[in-house]
Design a protein around this motif. Structure first.
Motif, PDB file in Angstrom:
ATOM      1  N   ARG A   1       0.820  -1.218   0.000  1.00  0.00           N
ATOM      2  CA  ARG A   1       0.000   0.000   0.000  1.00  0.00           C
ATOM      3  C   ARG A   1       0.846   1.258   0.000  1.00  0.00           C
ATOM      4  NH1 ARG A   1      -5.723  -0.790   1.857  1.00  0.00           N
ATOM      5  NH2 ARG A   1      -5.874  -2.968   2.397  1.00  0.00           N
TER       6      ARG A   1
ATOM      7  N   ILE B   1       0.503   4.191  -2.625  1.00  0.00           N
ATOM      8  CA  ILE B   1       0.164   5.566  -2.265  1.00  0.00           C
ATOM      9  C   ILE B   1       1.180   6.516  -2.866  1.00  0.00           C
ATOM     10  CG2 ILE B   1       0.044   7.183  -0.355  1.00  0.00           C
ATOM     11  CD1 ILE B   1      -1.182   4.869   1.274  1.00  0.00           C
TER      12      ILE B   1
ATOM     13  N   THR C   1       0.556   6.844  -6.437  1.00  0.00           N
ATOM     14  CA  THR C   1      -0.659   7.617  -6.673  1.00  0.00           C
ATOM     15  C   THR C   1      -0.351   9.097  -6.664  1.00  0.00           C
ATOM     16  OG1 THR C   1      -1.895   5.917  -5.509  1.00  0.00           O
ATOM     17  CG2 THR C   1      -3.000   8.018  -5.892  1.00  0.00           C
TER      18      THR C   1
ATOM     19  N   LEU D   1      -2.038  11.800   1.851  1.00  0.00           N
ATOM     20  CA  LEU D   1      -1.361  10.750   1.119  1.00  0.00           C
ATOM     21  C   LEU D   1       0.148  10.891   1.241  1.00  0.00           C
ATOM     22  CD1 LEU D   1      -3.450  10.399  -2.144  1.00  0.00           C
ATOM     23  CD2 LEU D   1      -3.600   9.126  -0.039  1.00  0.00           C
TER      24      LEU D   1
ATOM     25  N   ASP E   1      -6.070   4.988   6.235  1.00  0.00           N
ATOM     26  CA  ASP E   1      -5.064   5.388   5.237  1.00  0.00           C
ATOM     27  C   ASP E   1      -3.674   5.399   5.852  1.00  0.00           C
ATOM     28  OD1 ASP E   1      -7.173   7.923   3.676  1.00  0.00           O
ATOM     29  OD2 ASP E   1      -6.894   5.814   3.156  1.00  0.00           O
TER      30      ASP E   1
ATOM     31  N   GLU F   1      -9.028   8.049   1.918  1.00  0.00           N
ATOM     32  CA  GLU F   1      -8.509   8.623   0.681  1.00  0.00           C
ATOM     33  C   GLU F   1      -8.052   7.504  -0.247  1.00  0.00           C
ATOM     34  OE1 GLU F   1      -8.114  11.830  -1.628  1.00  0.00           O
ATOM     35  OE2 GLU F   1      -8.566  12.069   0.491  1.00  0.00           O
ATOM     36  N   SER F   2      -7.366   6.522   0.298  1.00  0.00           N
ATOM     37  CA  SER F   2      -6.928   5.411  -0.537  1.00  0.00           C
ATOM     38  C   SER F   2      -7.535   4.084  -0.101  1.00  0.00           C
ATOM     39  CB  SER F   2      -5.399   5.299  -0.520  1.00  0.00           C
ATOM     40  OG  SER F   2      -4.949   5.135   0.805  1.00  0.00           O
TER      41      SER F   2
ATOM     42  N   TYR G   1      -8.649   8.567 -10.780  1.00  0.00           N
ATOM     43  CA  TYR G   1      -8.445   7.382  -9.945  1.00  0.00           C
ATOM     44  C   TYR G   1      -7.575   6.358 -10.651  1.00  0.00           C
ATOM     45  CZ  TYR G   1      -9.303   3.198  -7.202  1.00  0.00           C
ATOM     46  OH  TYR G   1      -9.145   2.068  -6.447  1.00  0.00           O
TER      47      TYR G   1
ATOM     48  N   GLN H   1     -13.093   2.922  -9.094  1.00  0.00           N
ATOM     49  CA  GLN H   1     -13.138   3.386  -7.706  1.00  0.00           C
ATOM     50  C   GLN H   1     -14.446   3.000  -7.034  1.00  0.00           C
ATOM     51  OE1 GLN H   1     -12.533   7.642  -7.151  1.00  0.00           O
ATOM     52  NE2 GLN H   1     -11.681   7.269  -5.128  1.00  0.00           N
TER      53      GLN H   1
END
Lengths: 477, 642
Positions: free
Chosen positions: A5, A9, A12, A32, A183, A209-210, B503, B520
């Motif tokens: 993750r 993140i 992202t 994030l 998150d 958020e994620s 996303y 998403q």
């Protein structure tokens, strides 16, 4: 197959906005970025359980004055709803000083809640007094004078419920603070096991958020009910699986196939986990505890599994759960309605604690109640109307129980049950018995996040308004 | 010597065969659809050349292809089809709600608004007048796309109380779907629904003594989500980068604050008339809901409408006003983006909207999102630029979005971009998969009763075109009880819609920088519920079912038996294979793009079904239809529209 993750993140951030802009709601990008740089590595397991009571539970008939000025006022101000002292379950909090209600009166719980009162008196439950949604400390003078900075839509169910879950107050909560917690701690958990779970429906609290909240039924995951196979074998299921196996020609198809396999795998994992060999039967702890009890029992099972080497369900260190109950909007017929709801709530919360105690995990989980708002101190014919501040319960082995907690107008962090005097003589009453909170949802949530072992700076990140209040952590856990 | 055109055709064919062969062994079934063997050089607008092409186009331009639509598009061609669509009468939600209230004398609720939405999305006869056929598919599809950019949601408590507030708003999108974006932006800004959703309504100039500061919500979202976005863009929609390689913010906090001060002084059209004394106490017309149906008006003149009323608009002349407000600055911005003091609420609003609309980001920002909603999640920058150029070339035209829609759909990348890229396409969102199923399978509303309850009338008997029902049209957002599709029109969680355009699904797509917005929404729990919902539609909810006498509202059901002739002609089994059914479903649902692997997998299963499969059905062939629909609609190859 999901990647680490933390790496996800980071990627992202790089792929999305590139680090310069921070103007998404609640500084989501900052969140994030924080998640990417902070490595939480926990050596223990903890679970937070939000018990959300939809509708606005009437705190004044839940935690009821037994003696003192509060009792006199209580009977005076809500004659149609006032509960007799006989039948109330006394709360043995300190009479004065730290941990006392702070108003010189003594209190007891509604007659429907003997179990929770016993839990309180056994040091495993606490009360957070006069807590509600605030932007910053607010006095009656400011409020009535029109100069207070207030959360919008103060007496609206949907908006207030959203603020309790998302914090700070905003019209369009994109994430909930439970989600933002998840998150930040996601990297400390295995990637394929849900760490943010609702057993009571979709809502802001479980949107990160994620991290996307995993929504389950009260008794187990939503599973795919594969159709009846007339041929008596599993040929249809096999065809379904073949179409979702790897090997599609298109990247989006591969991703969807992946998502389907993962959904099935997660549901299968959770079903297996909930039926794990050696799991104690917790049913007895939740008899009569209704739907909330059913949800909390499933939470107990998952917490047990996370701490007992259940295959596939290991390596977890932090989980956030969301359970819900409804029907608390008692504009009418309150005595009967609330009486019934509190029976179940009391059994559910105490059953939750007893079940975990039976397997030596009581100190690993903290359950806390929340609700849209409290209700008006004054009554209508046979019910109460929307209020503002409320009192909430915190339950768990780590809780420093048998005490009242909260903040006060001076911000000195000692609990202050609000005055129950008639409105024009009541310094806490914003009008119509709608109490102005002296404790904020931020402080309530921050205390829980602190127990969860988030850093102070990360707590500021997920609760941006916390700095508006003097006392960050209320000390109940 | 072959004409040049034929040489190109052969080269094209050769290239495609090479591409098709490279990814699969000779022995394994290919997961790649058969290459589209048609000439891409005649021009994308000439066509469709095959039923599959027609189906692909309709998947992008409607709420799902039907056999009849495919045949019609084949007959008239793309341009004529588009022209028909541009001329088709508009389906408006308020028309339906007015019929429910004024003719049926029912109490209008949100379920009725959803019925209205499905009427527009599914098309077909109007329930009030069956001779009127709703056919404005492209307009409705664009309006739906706009509703996912210019978001308003009935998850807002106040809007939830007034279904007409949202219907009126949606009709703005429908009416302007082929119009001008600047006009659309203004009408959206002044709608009470948007004013309520993002707090512009009742926003007033600063008064520090009462701790009043203009709310920034609308100022922020109109910039961030409705027009320019967070970072400066090139004409092709890719971010501009500064010397250090970082994206450049489009605006600062100060800019947002300036806009917030401009967006002040607007409120219901009937404040002071509707029983409330002044601006700050003004509220909705609870009895009639009438003021949701009129644009907001300014309250910016002292002593208007009553003596003693102040001006609530910050025009830079008040003691606490913001002077010479600096709005967006960009080359060519009027007055450098500085709003001079002394205007009215209306003139200041015009300046602000012109300022936003004039920003060079708007064309690529909106063009890319519309492409994402209709065609593909990751358009090439060149495709975005071609569409943005059309947007910009039509800036003052009342037919701007009509030109944009045409540019999106007739672009070569829309018509055959999927041939050259395995990163092409978009995940179908739940509502579009549902409307596709219903349209293609002749959905009707059945069962239901006429009854009066609590003094309120309900008319759901013999109403094939009132798309009602708890499990289907109304319950589409239900994701808690093991079914439902977790998406309903105008029901997003927040102003950020059901999913963000940026996303990145974890895994391969993130690694390759591919966005997949619709992913998403497809969380693990939602996927499970969606599969169960598909099962319900594939196997049950059939128009032939006997109605339950106590069924109040009925349900939307389909005609599974329409495909009996395709499903078999003898006794089933391998001797009477299901090829025709599979091929028909490939065309109708998957634009002919079913891969050989998927086809083989389906046939291997379906050809086991024979005439002995009579349990629970009136015709054994229904088992082939039910299971084929189930497998197709849950498959990755269907779920990715490409």
């Amino acid at each position: 197959m999901r990647p680490d993750r933390r790496k996800f993140i980071r990627e992202t951030i790089c792929a999305a906005l590139g680090g310069a802009s921070v103007y998404s709601a609640f500084g989501g990008m900052k969140l994030l970025q924080a998640a990417a740089r902070h490595d939480y590595g926990f050596t223990n397991y903890k679970a937070l359980v939000c018990v959300f009571l939809y509708g606005g539970n009437d705190s004044f008939n839940t935690i009821v004055p037994i003696s003192g000025a509060a009792r006199t006022n209580y009977q005076l101000v809500r004659p149609n709803l006032a509960l007799p002292t006989a039948g109330l379950h006394a709360l043995n909090a300190p009479a004065s000083g730290a941990g006392s209600p702070g108003d010189g009166s003594s209190y007891g719980l509604h007659a429907s809640m003997p179990e929770l009162a016993a839990l309180f008196n056994a040091n495993h439950a606490a009360i957070v007094a006069n807590v509600g949604s605030l932007v910053r400390p607010t006095t009656k003078t400011e409020y009535q004078g029109g100069s207070a900075v207030l959360p919008p839509q103060l007496f609206s169910h949907a908006d207030q419920a959203a603020y309790w879950q998302s914090s700070p107050p905003s019209n369009a909560p994109v994430t909930g603070w439970g989600g933002r917690l998840a998150d930040l701690v996601a990297s400390a958990n295995p990637p394929d096991i849900p760490i943010l779970t609702s057993l009571g429906g979709q809502d802001a609290f479980v949107r990160g958020e994620s991290v996307a909240g995993y929504v389950m039924n009260s008794y187990g995951p939503n599973v795919i009910d594969f159709p009846y196979e007339l041929s008596g074998d599993d040929a249809l299921r096999s065809a379904f699986d073949a179409l979702h196996a790897q090997g599609q020609a298109n990247a989006l198809e591969r991703t969807f196939g992946n998502a389907m396999r993962h959904s099935v795998a997660t549901a299968t994992l959770l079903q297996a986990t909930l039926g794990a060999a050696g799991m104690p039967n917790f049913d007895g702890y939740f008899a009569g505890a209704g739907e909330i009890g059913e949800q909390l029992e499933t939470v107990v099972k998952l917490i047990w599994a996370a701490n007992n080497n259940v295959p596939g369900y290991t390596g977890l260190s932090r989980q956030v759960f969301f359970v819900t109950g409804g029907g608390y909007d008692t504009h009418s017929d309150q005595l009967a309605t609330q009486g019934g709801l509190l029976v179940e709530l009391s059994k559910a919360l105490s059953g939750f604690h007893a079940a975990l105690t039976s397997v030596s995990l009581a100190d690993r989980a903290t359950a806390f109640t929340a609700s849209d708002f409290g209700r008006s101190l004054s009554n209508n014919e046979d019910g109460s109307d929307h209020g503002w501040a409320s009192h909430q319960f915190v339950v768990g082995g780590a809780v420093a129980g048998k005490k009242f907690y909260g903040d006060n107008l001076a911000g000195t962090g000692s609990a202050q049950m609000p005055s129950l005097a008639p409105s024009d003589q009541n310094p806490n009453d914003g009008g119509y018995g709608q109490m102005i909170p002296t404790t904020s949802v931020e402080q309530y949530s921050a205390t829980l996040a602190k127990w969860f072992e988030l850093s102070d700076s990360d707590i500021d990140l997920i609760l941006p308004n916390l700095g508006n209040f003097n006392t960050r952590y209320l000390g109940f856990v | 010597m072959l004409p040049a055109r034929n040489v190109r055709r052969l080269l094209c064919l050769a290239v495609m065969l090479v591409c098709a062969a490279s990814g699969a062994s000779a022995l394994a079934q290919s997961h790649r659809p058969d290459a589209m063997l048609h000439d891409g050089f005649d021009g994308a607008a000439a066509g469709p050349a095959t039923d599959a092409d027609a189906s692909r186009f309709l998947a992008q331009a409607t709420f799902g292809p039907t056999d009849a639509d495919i045949a019609h598009l084949r007959a008239v061609g793309y341009q004529a089809w588009l022209n028909e669509q541009f001329a088709a009468p508009q389906s408006l939600e308020m028309t339906y709600l007015d019929w429910v209230a004024d003719t049926l004398h029912e109490q209008v609720g949100h379920q009725n608004r959803r019925e209205a939405w499905f009427l527009g999305a599914l098309g077909g006869p109007d329930p009030a007048n069956n001779a009127l056929i709703h056919s404005d598919q492209l307009r409705q599809r664009i309006a739906f796309a706009l509703s996912e950019i210019l978001v308003v949601s009935d998850q807002n408590a106040q809007l939830a109380e007034f279904p007409t507030s949202i219907a009126y708003y949606y009709d703005i999108l429908v009416a302007n779907a082929f119009g001008n974006y600047r006009t659309l932006l203004e009408k959206v800004t002044l709608s009470p629904a948007m004013g309520t959703y993002l707090n512009m309504r009742g926003n007033q100039r600063a008064d520090p003594s009462r701790n009043i500061h203009p709310d920034e919500n609308y100022a922020r979202e109109i910039n961030q989500l409705f027009s320019v976005g967070l970072v400066m863009l090139k004409a092709d929609g890719t971010p501009q980068l500064d010397g250090g390689g970082h994206p450049i913010p489009t605006y600062s906090q100060a800019t947002i604050s300036a806009f917030a001060h401009v967006f002040t002084g607007w409120n219901w059209y009937d404040c002071d008339d509707n029983g409330f004394d002044n601006f700050t106490d003004c509220g909705p017309d609870y009895t009639t809901g009438e003021n949701w149906l009129h644009p907001m008006v300014p309250y910016d003149q002292p002593n208007q409408p009553n003596n003693g009323d102040p001006s609530y608009h910050d025009n830079g002349t008040g003691p606490n006003d913001l002077h010479s407000k600096q709005l967006l600055a960009y080359p060519g911005a009027q007055a450098g983006g500085v709003l001079a003091d002394g205007g009215s609420a209306a003139s200041d609003l015009q300046f602000a909207l012109d300022n936003i609309y004039g920003h060079p980001n708007v064309g690529p920002f909106i063009a890319k999102q519309l492409i994402q909603r209709l065609v593909t999640s990751n358009p090439s920058p060149a495709y975005v630029k071609r569409v943005a150029d059309v947007f910009n070339a039509n800036r003052t035209s009342p037919n701007q979005l009509r030109a944009v829609a045409q540019a999106i759909l007739l672009d070569p990348e829309a018509r055959y971009g999927q041939v050259y890229s395995d990163k092409y396409g978009k995940l179908r969102e739940p509502l579009l998969a549902l409307t596709h199923f219903w349209r293609a399978m002749d959905a009707r509303h059945t069962c239901g009763r006429d009854f009066t309850q609590g003094g309120l009338q309900n008319h759901y008997a013999n109403q094939p075109y009132r798309y009602a029902g708890y499990v289907t049209g109304w319950g589409t957002d239900d994701d808690q009880y093991g079914s439902g599709i977790a998406q309903a029109p105008m029901n997003a969680f927040s102003v950020f819609n059901f999913f963000k355009p940026s996303y990145l699904p974890p895994g391969e797509m993130t690694a390759n920088g591919l966005v997949g917005p619709e992913f998403q929404l497809q969380t693990e729990s939602v996927i499970a519920n969606t599969v169960n919902s598909v099962e319900g539609r594939a196997f049950y909810f059939d128009v032939a079912q006997v109605c339950d006498a106590g069924d109040d509202f009925g349900e939307v059901k389909v005609n599974h038996a329409k495909d009996l002739a395709l499903a078999g002609s003898g006794n089933g089994g391998a001797a009477d294979p299901a090829d025709r059914l599979v091929d028909a479903y490939s065309k109708r649902f998957m634009s002919g793009q079913m891969s050989p692997f998927m086809r083989q997998t389906l046939l291997a299963y379906l050809n086991r079904i024979d005439s002995s499969w009579t349990e629970g059905v009136t015709d054994w062939r229904l088992w082939r239809i039910h299971t084929a629909l189930y497998l197709v609609f849950n498959s990755p190859e269907y779920m990715v529209q490409k």
